[in-house]
Structures are given as structure tokens and as C-alpha cells.
Design a protein around this motif. Structure first.
Motif, PDB file in Angstrom:
ATOM      1  N   UNK C  13      36.300  89.274  63.669  1.00 41.34           N
ATOM      2  CA  UNK C  13      35.075  89.021  64.416  1.00 41.34           C
ATOM      3  C   UNK C  13      35.307  89.395  65.879  1.00 41.34           C
ATOM      4  N   UNK C  14      34.348  90.125  66.472  1.00 42.88           N
ATOM      5  CA  UNK C  14      34.525  90.522  67.862  1.00 42.88           C
ATOM      6  C   UNK C  14      33.301  90.142  68.670  1.00 42.88           C
ATOM      7  N   UNK C  15      33.431  90.129  69.973  1.00 43.80           N
ATOM      8  CA  UNK C  15      32.308  89.802  70.850  1.00 43.80           C
ATOM      9  C   UNK C  15      32.621  88.594  71.703  1.00 43.80           C
ATOM     10  N   UNK C  16      31.647  88.211  72.512  1.00 40.73           N
ATOM     11  CA  UNK C  16      31.854  87.154  73.496  1.00 40.73           C
ATOM     12  C   UNK C  16      31.801  85.777  72.839  1.00 40.73           C
ATOM     13  N   UNK C  17      30.943  85.644  71.833  1.00 41.90           N
ATOM     14  CA  UNK C  17      30.752  84.306  71.283  1.00 41.90           C
ATOM     15  C   UNK C  17      31.313  84.180  69.866  1.00 41.90           C
ATOM     16  N   UNK C  18      32.546  84.624  69.720  1.00 43.73           N
ATOM     17  CA  UNK C  18      33.195  84.474  68.418  1.00 43.73           C
ATOM     18  C   UNK C  18      33.434  82.988  68.157  1.00 43.73           C
ATOM     19  N   UNK C  19      32.969  82.459  66.998  1.00 40.44           N
ATOM     20  CA  UNK C  19      33.190  81.040  66.726  1.00 40.44           C
ATOM     21  C   UNK C  19      34.656  80.775  66.386  1.00 40.44           C
ATOM     22  N   UNK C  20      35.072  79.539  66.591  1.00 44.21           N
ATOM     23  CA  UNK C  20      36.454  79.186  66.219  1.00 44.21           C
ATOM     24  C   UNK C  20      36.612  79.210  64.711  1.00 44.21           C
ATOM     25  N   UNK C  43      31.537  77.004  63.611  1.00 42.27           N
ATOM     26  CA  UNK C  43      31.923  75.925  64.505  1.00 42.27           C
ATOM     27  C   UNK C  43      32.466  76.574  65.772  1.00 42.27           C
ATOM     28  N   UNK C  44      31.846  76.218  66.922  1.00 42.08           N
ATOM     29  CA  UNK C  44      32.253  76.837  68.176  1.00 42.08           C
ATOM     30  C   UNK C  44      33.539  76.205  68.703  1.00 42.08           C
ATOM     31  N   UNK C  45      34.205  76.908  69.610  1.00 41.63           N
ATOM     32  CA  UNK C  45      35.423  76.369  70.189  1.00 41.63           C
ATOM     33  C   UNK C  45      35.103  75.064  70.919  1.00 41.63           C
ATOM     34  N   UNK C  75      33.480  85.137  49.306  1.00 41.29           N
ATOM     35  CA  UNK C  75      33.250  84.996  50.733  1.00 41.29           C
ATOM     36  C   UNK C  75      34.542  85.006  51.524  1.00 41.29           C
ATOM     37  N   UNK C  76      34.391  84.856  52.834  1.00 42.50           N
ATOM     38  CA  UNK C  76      35.546  84.906  53.726  1.00 42.50           C
ATOM     39  C   UNK C  76      35.421  83.784  54.752  1.00 42.50           C
ATOM     40  N   UNK C  77      36.569  83.142  55.066  1.00 42.70           N
ATOM     41  CA  UNK C  77      36.614  82.164  56.158  1.00 42.70           C
ATOM     42  C   UNK C  77      37.336  82.834  57.325  1.00 42.70           C
ATOM     43  N   UNK C  78      36.742  82.740  58.524  1.00 37.40           N
ATOM     44  CA  UNK C  78      37.415  83.262  59.715  1.00 37.40           C
ATOM     45  C   UNK C  78      37.838  82.096  60.593  1.00 37.40           C
ATOM     46  N   UNK C  79      39.043  82.183  61.125  1.00 32.72           N
ATOM     47  CA  UNK C  79      39.509  81.197  62.092  1.00 32.72           C
ATOM     48  C   UNK C  79      39.934  81.959  63.343  1.00 32.72           C
ATOM     49  N   UNK C 183      50.190  71.343  67.831  1.00 30.15           N
ATOM     50  CA  UNK C 183      49.259  72.010  68.741  1.00 30.15           C
ATOM     51  C   UNK C 183      48.290  72.944  68.006  1.00 30.15           C
ATOM     52  N   UNK C 184      47.551  72.406  67.043  1.00 31.20           N
ATOM     53  CA  UNK C 184      46.596  73.261  66.320  1.00 31.20           C
ATOM     54  C   UNK C 184      45.377  73.559  67.187  1.00 31.20           C
ATOM     55  N   UNK C 185      44.667  74.629  66.853  1.00 27.34           N
ATOM     56  CA  UNK C 185      43.419  74.924  67.549  1.00 27.34           C
ATOM     57  C   UNK C 185      42.265  74.161  66.913  1.00 27.34           C
ATOM     58  N   UNK C 186      42.412  73.885  65.605  1.00 27.00           N
ATOM     59  CA  UNK C 186      41.362  73.186  64.864  1.00 27.00           C
ATOM     60  C   UNK C 186      41.980  71.969  64.205  1.00 27.00           C
ATOM     61  N   UNK C 187      41.322  70.816  64.380  1.00 24.01           N
ATOM     62  CA  UNK C 187      41.808  69.608  63.700  1.00 24.01           C
ATOM     63  C   UNK C 187      40.810  69.183  62.633  1.00 24.01           C
ATOM     64  N   UNK C 188      41.353  68.810  61.468  1.00 23.04           N
ATOM     65  CA  UNK C 188      40.500  68.378  60.371  1.00 23.04           C
ATOM     66  C   UNK C 188      40.775  66.901  60.069  1.00 23.04           C
ATOM     67  N   UNK C 189      39.726  66.114  59.976  1.00 20.66           N
ATOM     68  CA  UNK C 189      39.866  64.695  59.625  1.00 20.66           C
ATOM     69  C   UNK C 189      39.127  64.442  58.322  1.00 20.66           C
ATOM     70  N   UNK C 190      39.899  64.203  57.245  1.00 22.94           N
ATOM     71  CA  UNK C 190      39.278  64.056  55.923  1.00 22.94           C
ATOM     72  C   UNK C 190      39.186  62.580  55.548  1.00 22.94           C
ATOM     73  N   UNK C 191      38.044  61.970  55.797  1.00 24.79           N
ATOM     74  CA  UNK C 191      37.827  60.557  55.464  1.00 24.79           C
ATOM     75  C   UNK C 191      38.989  59.690  55.924  1.00 24.79           C
TER      76      UNK C 191
END
Lengths: 221, 222, 273
Positions: C13-20, C43-45, C75-79, C183-191
Motif C-alpha cells: 500500500x502506498x500514499x500518504x494515508x496508508x492505514x496501519x 485501522x489508522x495509525x 483476501x489479503x491483510x496489510x500491516x 515494542x509492537x506497532x499494533x496491540x491486540x487485546x482478545x477478551x
């Protein structure tokens, strides 16, 4: 000699040996079950000497080797005036040995019956014997069937040792065939396959069937 | 007592004790093979290759459902038929090591399966390598539930060493047989063998239980 | 996982507003059951997105797929602009190999419902395990980092305790520190509060509140605690049947839900509590 020729010539002896092995297995199993139930219950007895006797029996038979026990029963027992014929000595040794292992299964299974069952039987004012026979043992029996399947396979394998006191079982026949033909792979390989078939395709399915039948009988299926 | 001769007992005791050393060596060597090979057999059933899992599973079943004494004969005699001569000790260690490896692989398998799935997931979430996950996270947790089984089979292999006498490994039983055929006295040698086995296997079983509790404490799991 | 090459998805993904995080037409099936149905989600940064919905709606699957605990059917997931479980190859996207997966996984941290702390390691050893053995930090540095984080979650005094000595709330706080230590960029909290006794839920939610207030982490959270979700989320997504039924700012979605299913769900939850 092709393997088919080998089988044609020695097949009948493998069959004879297998029959003896099957007989040894059935007789030893009957003895082992009787000893296991007796010793397992005695281990739970309130009387200290009774408990002590069962513990000593179990520790001695589980603490030494089946082969040692077999030789002792066959070679030493006659010195005490108890002479067993080799076929009898064979299944007696195997049965007494595996019975000691089975006793621990019986004990464990009885203890695994929930305390509420004992209390309910007591509340119905059953005698201790009635309580054990009517309530506790049937439930324990179902619990211990799966480990008994493994134990019976150990028992079948144990009977191979009776060949060492010259009982003409499957092991003995294959050893004889090996020493006359020197076709070791064929002689021992065939015996291995027969033992495998007996465990995997006779004992295991039989125990599974028994588990299913008993579970259905007790309304747990 | 029943014609028991103490002078004869003390005459043969040193010989039997010396043979006990051989028995212990056989048990130790066989167990060492079984511990390592068992782990290989257990891990081989956890790869993504279905055919391998199936083949190893069948092999383990086969070994477990056939008599050890027959396997000892097989390993010892089949070699020479194809020009490979194995010394009794070598054949014996291969047979007994392989036999118990099959049993231990089942113990390991049970231990590995007892580790909660969440531990694998947490390891993955922390990006731990597969090797690190196995050796630092999973195996330390699979070990305590495996120890009881491992201990039982250590005592088990010790008690099965007399079968090695059938191919002439000079362990306890073999020595007792030799004494019997030299002197025509069976009471003392066979009884002594039984006593020696009891004297070793009962304390060992107790020690194993102590060790098991100690390991649990060391891992902070009790 | 699809074996064939995907050609109608961008390699990057390229551009100024690439989502996290971007889910692009992601489908997940278990046998005949479709758990996620062609899901699109950005999901935005720095954004905190909460996922709510009835059980079986696929909300936990979203997090598990991001953590690569589940494979992807379509499909594809981008991070951070790069495909997560695919990599460029063969003129399009092909399933990623293990090296690529491990590199991408470093972007993501996760906290589980049942904590999943390593029981044979103390609190601080749990936190140091990843930094030392995955990131390759010197022990001293990993220890400092872990102590700082344990301090932040209020567990510094229990650093040398094994998990079996800790309460559920304490274990979960250590688990949060452990995930942050990478030091992750994305944190996941599962219940993360579902397995906790009611009286200790607050100590865990307070840690997450602090994270939201003081750090610019991208976070995705699945929770059953609507009040908590309302307080701290930038956006709330209501999942139903493997799709996003409705999403919006928490005050809109909770205050004025548009869809009937959302209204039913929210009133059922309100009645239960």
C-alpha cells in the motif's frame, strides 16, 4: 526357499505355537484377573495384616522380573515340594506377575468412584459387601477397562517367556524353526507379525467391544 | 530353611554382584538410547507430513504389541543372515533401546499434548523461533507430567534386562543360569537375583518420586 | 491458505494515508462455516478500535488472523502497508514463507483471554524472553525495559513471582507488559477481562486506559464490557455473521445505533448487566 514355500512347510508349526500362546494367554489372563481383584480389594481393606499381605505381594511381583519369577516357580518351587508341569508353571508365573499390576488398576478404579456413591449406598443402609458388589465395583469396572486392554497386551507379550522353560508356544516354535533353517528373518518375522495381529486385531477390538457393551449396559453410552 | 546353604550363598554373591554391574550398565545404556530415540519418534509424529506421522505411529504400535524377547532374537539373528554380525551387547542394546523408545515416545506425546494450546499461541505471538518454542517453552512444561512415566520405564527397562540373557549377555540372569548349571543348585542363585532386583527397583521407584517433586518445584510449578 | 498467486491485490500500500492495518476482502472458513465474509476493515495509525458483537460473529477471528494464529482463505491483510501472510512473488502475491511471516509478526503483539503466561518463568522472565531471544537485546537492556513495563502495569514488586502465585488480574497485567516489551506497532487485546473476577477487572482496564492516554499505539480490542469500550475507543465495530454490521464513534454507535441488529444486541447486553 521363497517365503511362500517357507510358510507351506512351517505354517502348521506356527499355527500349533499360536494355539499354545493363545491358551497360555487366556489361562494367565483368568488367573491375573482373579488375583488383581483379590489383591486390589485387599489393598483397600481396613485390616492392617490383610493390607500388608497384598502390598508385599504386589511389591515383590512388580519389583522383580517376570523371567526371574518364572524360573523361580519352575526351578525352585519343586524344592519346596510344589512341582508344576512346565505348561502350568508358564501361565501361573505370567498370571501372578500381571495380576500384581492389575491389582493397582483395580485399587485405582475403586478409589476413582466418586465419594457421593459410597455415601448414597451408605444412606440406603447397604452392607459393605452389597455396597461394593452392587454399587462401587460395577462403576469401577467400567473405569478400568481401557487400562486392562494395555495390560492384556503386556500379558500376551509376557507369555513369550514361557518358551524359555520349553513350553512349545509361538516363540518356541519360531526359535526351533530358526535353529534348523537359519532363516531368521522369516522365522522371527512371521512370529512378530502373528503377535502383532493377536494384540492389534484380537485383543484391542475385543476390549473396545467390551467397553462399548458395558457402557451401554450401564447407561453411559 | 528348605536346604538353604549360606556358605554357597556367600560363595556366589560376589559373582552375582559383579553381574549386577553389567545389568545396571545394560539398563543405563538401553535407557539412554530409549530417551533420545523416543523423543525422535514423538517429534516425528508432530510434523506436517501425514505419511510420516502414520508410518511412525504404526511402527510404535508394532514395537509395543510384540514381545521384547522375540525382538531381541530378531535383531541378534537376522543380521548374520544378511552378513551383519552384531555382538550380543550391541544387538541387546538396539532391541531394548528401540522397544523402550516406543514406550517413551508415548509418554512424551502425552506430555506434549498436555501443554495448553495457549502456550503455543503465546510463543507465536512473541515471535519465538520453533526451536526456542520447543526447548524453552513447551518441553519444560511437558517434562513434569512425563516424569512419572519416564521413571516407570526406567525401572521397567531394568527389570527387562534378564531377557538379554537369551542371547548371552552376561547380566544377572545369565550368571544365575550359569551358576545353576555348574552346581545344580537353583534355590540360592534365583532367589538372590530376585532379592537384588527388589533391592534396586524399590528404592529407585521411591527416589524417582522424590526427583519428580523436586523438578516440579524447580520449575516453580507446584 | 490459498496456494495460487493473487494478482488483483496491490503488492504494497502506498500514499500518504496508508492505514496501519487493512483487511481487504478477507474470508475465513472452517469447513462449511464462514466465520469472516469478505471483510474490509482499516485501522489508522494510533487508532483504538473495539470490536463487539455476539459470540460466533467472528470478532475474535479478526485478532487471531492478525496474529497469524489462523490461516486466511481469501483476501489479503496489510500491516503497515505490507501484506501480512502473503509476499510478492510470481508477479503477484503468494503465501508467505516462514522468514517473511516472522518478520511481519514482529509488528504485532497480543494479549489473550487466558493470559498464556509461561508457568515455569517468573514475571520478569516472561517479559524478557522475547526481547532477549527474539530481538537479541543484551540481557541488561531487556531487564531494564521489562522492569520499566512491570512498573507501568503496577507489577514491579511481583517481578520474581511465578504466574501460579499471581491472581488473574496480576497475570493479565504481566501479559500486557510481556507483549509491550516487544515494542509492537499494533496491540491486540482478545477478551482480556473475560476470565477475570469482577473485582479485578478494573486493574486491567486501567492499564489499558493508561496505554491509550499516554502512547500512540494502534490497538484492536475485543471485549464484552460496553462501558469500557465506550470510554476509550476511537471507533467501535459491531460484528454480525462475519461482517461489520455497523461501525462508528462510540457515542454514536452506543447512543444512536442505526441498524436493528445493533439495537437488539445492545439492549440485550444492557438487560443482562
Amino acid at each position: 526357499m521363497s517365503y511362500l514355500e517357507f510358510l507351506a512347510e512351517f505354517g502348521p508349526r506356527f499355527v500349533d505355537g499360536s494355539v499354545v500362546t493363545a491358551m497360555q494367554t487366556v489361562l494367565a489372563a483368568a488367573l491375573a484377573i482373579a488375583i488383581a481383584v483379590a489383591m486390589g480389594l485387599m489393598r483397600l481393606s481396613r485390616s492392617v495384616p490383610v493390607r500388608w499381605f497384598a502390598t508385599v505381594y504386589i511389591e515383590i511381583f512388580r519389583g522383580t522380573s517376570l523371567l526371574v519369577q518364572l524360573y523361580w516357580i519352575f526351578f525352585v518351587l519343586p524344592l519346596f515340594g510344589i512341582s508344576l508341569e512346565k505348561f502350568t508353571a508358564g501361565f501361573v508365573a505370567v498370571g501372578m506377575n500381571l495380576g500384581a499390576y492389575g491389582a493397582e488398576l483395580v485399587r485405582g478404579a475403586i478409589l476413582s468412584v466418586p465419594k457421593g456413591q459410597w455415601e448414597a449406598a451408605l444412606a440406603l443402609n447397604m452392607s459393605p459387601a452389597k455396597r461394593m458388589i452392587r454399587v462401587i465395583f460395577p462403576q469401577a469396572f467400567l473405569n478400568m477397562l481401557p487400562p486392562w486392554g494395555n495390560l492384556l497386551i503386556e500379558l500376551l507379550k509376557g507369555t513369550a517367556l514361557v518358551s524359555l522353560i520349553s513350553v512349545a508356544d509361538l516363540m518356541f516354535e519360531s526359535k526351533q524353526i530358526n535353529s534348523t533353517t537359519f532363516l531368521s528373518a522369516q522365522a522371527f518375522g512371521t512370529a512378530l507379525v502373528i503377535y502383532y495381529v493377536m494384540s492389534r486385531f484380537v485383543i484391542t477390538p475385543f476390549m473396545r467391544w467390551l467397553e462399548r457393551v458395558m457402557a451401554r449396559k450401564m447407561g453411559r453410552a | 530353611m528348605f536346604d538353604w546353604r549360606w556358605d554357597f550363598t556367600f560363595e556366589i554373591l560376589p559373582r552375582l554382584l559383579l553381574a549386577t554391574v553389567n545389568t545396571l550398565m545394560a539398563a543405563g545404556a538401553g535407557y539412554a538410547i530409549a530417551v533420545v530415540l523416543g523423543l525422535v519418534l514423538a517429534l516425528a509424529q508432530r510434523t506436517p507430513y501425514r505419511a510420516l506421522t502414520y508410518a511412525v505411529r504404526e511402527l510404535v504400535e508394532f514395537i509395543r504389541s510384540t514381545p521384547l524377547v522375540l525382538q531381541i532374537f530378531f535383531v541378534f539373528y537376522v543380521g548374520p543372515q544378511f552378513g551383519i554380525r552384531l555382538a550380543p551387547w550391541t544387538a541387546g542394546m538396539i532391541a531394548i533401546g528401540l522397544h523402550y523408545a516406543a514406550y517413551l515416545s508415548e509418554v512424551y506425546r502425552g506430555g506434549l499434548e498436555s501443554v495448553p494450546k495457549g502456550q503455543w499461541e503465546a510463543s507465536l505471538a512473541l515471535n519465538l523461533s520453533p526451536a526456542r518454542t520447543y526447548f524453552r517453552i513447551i518441553i519444560p512444561q511437558a517434562l513434569p507430567p512425563s516424569l512419572a512415566g519416564m521413571g516407570n520405564y526406567l525401572v521397567g527397562i531394568f527389570k527387562d534386562t534378564p531377557m538379554l540373557s537369551v542371547i548371552g549377555v552376561a547380566e544377572l540372569m545369565h550368571t544365575a543360569n550359569a551358576i545353576g548349571s555348574e552346581s545344580y543348585r537353583f534355590l540360592e542363585p534365583y532367589t538372590l537375583v530376585g532379592v537384588i532386583f527388589l533391592a534396586i527397583s524399590l528404592p529407585t521407584a521411591a527416589l524417582i518420586r522424590v526427583f519428580e517433586a523436586w523438578v516440579r518445584r524447580q520449575l516453580g510449578m507446584s | 491458505m490459498t496456494k495460487e498467486t493473487l494478482s488483483d491485490f496491490p503488492l504494497e500500500l502506498e500514499g500518504a494515508d496508508v492505514p496501519m492495518v487493512r483487511f481487504s476482502k478477507v474470508t475465513k472458513r472452517y469447513g462449511d462455516l464462514t466465520v469472516l465474509d469478505s471483510l474490509d476493515l482499516d485501522v489508522a495509525e494510533g487508532e483504538m478500535v473495539t470490536i463487539i458483537g455476539p459470540s460466533g460473529s467472528g470478532k475474535t477471528t479478526v485478532l487471531r488472523m492478525l496474529m497469524t494464529l489462523e490461516t486466511i482463505n481469501e483476501g489479503v491483510i496489510y500491516v503497515d502497508g505490507k501484506p501480512l501472510t502473503h509476499m510478492p512473488g510470481n508477479g503477484g502475491l503468494v503465501p508467505a514463507d516462514n522468514r517473511y511471516l516472522r518478520k511481519m509478526r514482529a509488528n504485532i503483539g497480543m494479549c489473550f483471554q487466558h493470559f498464556n503466561l509461561f508457568p515455569h518463568m517468573t514475571a520478569i522472565e516472561n517479559c524478557m524472553e522475547g526481547p532477549v531471544h527474539v530481538l537479541g537485546l543484551p540481557k541488561r537492556e531487556a531487564r531494564e525495559r521489562s522492569e520499566e513495563l512491570l512498573e507501568m502495569v503496577g507489577m514491579a514488586d511481583k517481578r520474581d513471582q511465578h504466574p501460579s502465585r499471581l491472581s488473574g488480574g496480576q497475570q493479565q497485567r504481566v501479559a500486557i507488559a510481556r507483549a509491550l516489551a516487544m515494542r509492537p506497532k499494533v496491540m491486540l487485546f482478545d477478551e482480556v477481562t473475560s476470565a477475570l473476577d469482577p473485582e479485578v477487572i478494573g486493574e486491567v482496564t486501567n492499564v489499558i486506559r493508561r496505554l491509550v492516554a499516554e502512547h500512540n499505539l494502534t490497538m484492536l480490542m475485543v471485549t464484552h464490557q460496553m462501558g469500557f469500550a465506550k470510554d476509550i475507543s476511537d471507533r467501535v465495530c459491531f460484528f454480525f455473521g462475519g461482517r461489520i454490521e455497523e461501525q462508528g464513534k462510540p457515542e454514536d454507535l452506543f447512543g444512536n445505533p442505526q441498524r436493528e441488529r445493533t439495537q437488539q444486541f445492545l439492549s440485550a447486553v444492557k438487560e443482562a448487566s
